[in-house]
Design a protein around this motif. Structure first.
Motif: not given
Length: 320
Positions: A158-164, A218-221, A223-236
């Protein structure tokens, strides 16, 4: 909450111990603390490749923290040191106050329940349903009843919108849906930390935006700490509160993404992130300027109901 960071670079890069310790609020401890971690890999010819030089880094609870750098900078290796998928050659990896390098196999397995992880290629079990994929980390530890597992699976989907999609198989899902299943699976054991290794690199731009919104929730609701590796500056720019930039296995710059721009960032990537932040701020200002006159016109054309009865107010009608 945003946490300030301070940084200092030693003078000789060849002898560098990269140390970007955070200036944390009084009485708090980082949820992740890397202290002088090193990691090298043996090469076929007999030499070694230094993927991560002596590096120290603090990440506080509730943060969204980006690790970026060019290919081969060591960012994915550094991420995998956090949950000991790669064991450091030296240094300490402290998560929630425990040094993972000192734990037994069983203790480490239990502690990893507190550290979820998602990958670029999803890593789903192809012959298992979506529900069984999400339930997998709960089943292997054998501490939950079937009813508890089913309830938690429903909650995560439900949190990720895939209940169905609970009864669907991975082959029946889009790339974005597969990654959201991976997020649900990672969240099932209720981790405090979520590690993300290039989670958007296989997705199109629209699906990337949707996935980033899921991670933001996930972070806001939760409070999970997220560490993300990316090469996309727009994601950062879109997701992260703080970012660290790696070059050749060294941490060379770290800053608050939406914080005041430095007079001159140390790295080209840092300058590009600043430019993205400024562009986004300008776009928001322009949108606000367009919306405000429209709102003023609507207000001017709205009938005045000050002398109307309460019922008239409720119905939007003024009586003479």
């Amino acid at each position: 909450m945003r946490f300030p960071y301070s940084a200092a670079l030693p003078g000789n890069p060849a002898e560098m111990t990269t140390d970007f310790q955070s200036t944390k609020p009084p009485g708090t401890q980082p949820v992740i603390r890397l202290q002088a971690v090193k990691k090298s890999f043996a090469l076929p010819g007999g030499g070694t490749f230094d993927a991560v030089h002596s590096l120290s880094l603090d990440i506080h609870a509730g943060d969204t923290f980006g690790l970026i750098g060019k290919s081969g900078a060591g960012k994915s290796t550094l991420l995998r040191l956090i949950n000991l998928l790669e064991r450091p050659d030296a240094g300490q990896v402290i998560v929630s106050g425990r040094d993972l390098t000192q734990l037994s196999r069983r203790e480490l397995r239990d502690t990893r329940q507190n550290i979820g992880m998602i990958f670029q290629q999803f890593n789903l079990i192809q012959n298992a349903t979506v529900a069984d994929n999400v339930a997998f980390p709960l089943k292997i530890h054998g501490r939950h009843t079937r009813a508890e597992i089913q309830a938690r699976v429903r909650e995560c989907l439900k949190l990720v919108g895939l209940e169905d999609k609970a009864a669907s198989y991975p082959a029946q899902l889009s790339g974005g849906q597969k990654q959201r299943v991976a997020i649900a699976r990672a969240l099932a054991p209720r981790p405090q930390v979520l590690l993300c290794d290039e989670p958007t690199s296989a997705l199109d731009s629209e699906t990337t935006r949707e996935l980033l919104q899921t991670l933001r929730e996930v972070n806001e609701k939760l409070g999970v700490t997220i560490v993300i590796v990316t090469h996309e500056l727009s994601v950062v720019e879109a997701l992260c509160r703080h970012v660290a930039i790696l070059e050749q296995g060294r941490l060379v710059e770290q800053f608050e993404v939406d914080g005041p721009s430095a007079a001159e960032r140390r790295t080209a990537l840092g300058r590009e992130i600043d430019q993205l932040v400024r562009q986004r701020a300008q776009q928001r200002a322009q949108q606000s300027a367009l919306v405000r006159p429209t709102a003023d016109v609507q207000a001017a054309n709205t009938p005045q109901l000050a002398n109307a009865s309460p019922l008239a107010h409720a119905q939007g009608v003024a009586y003479a």
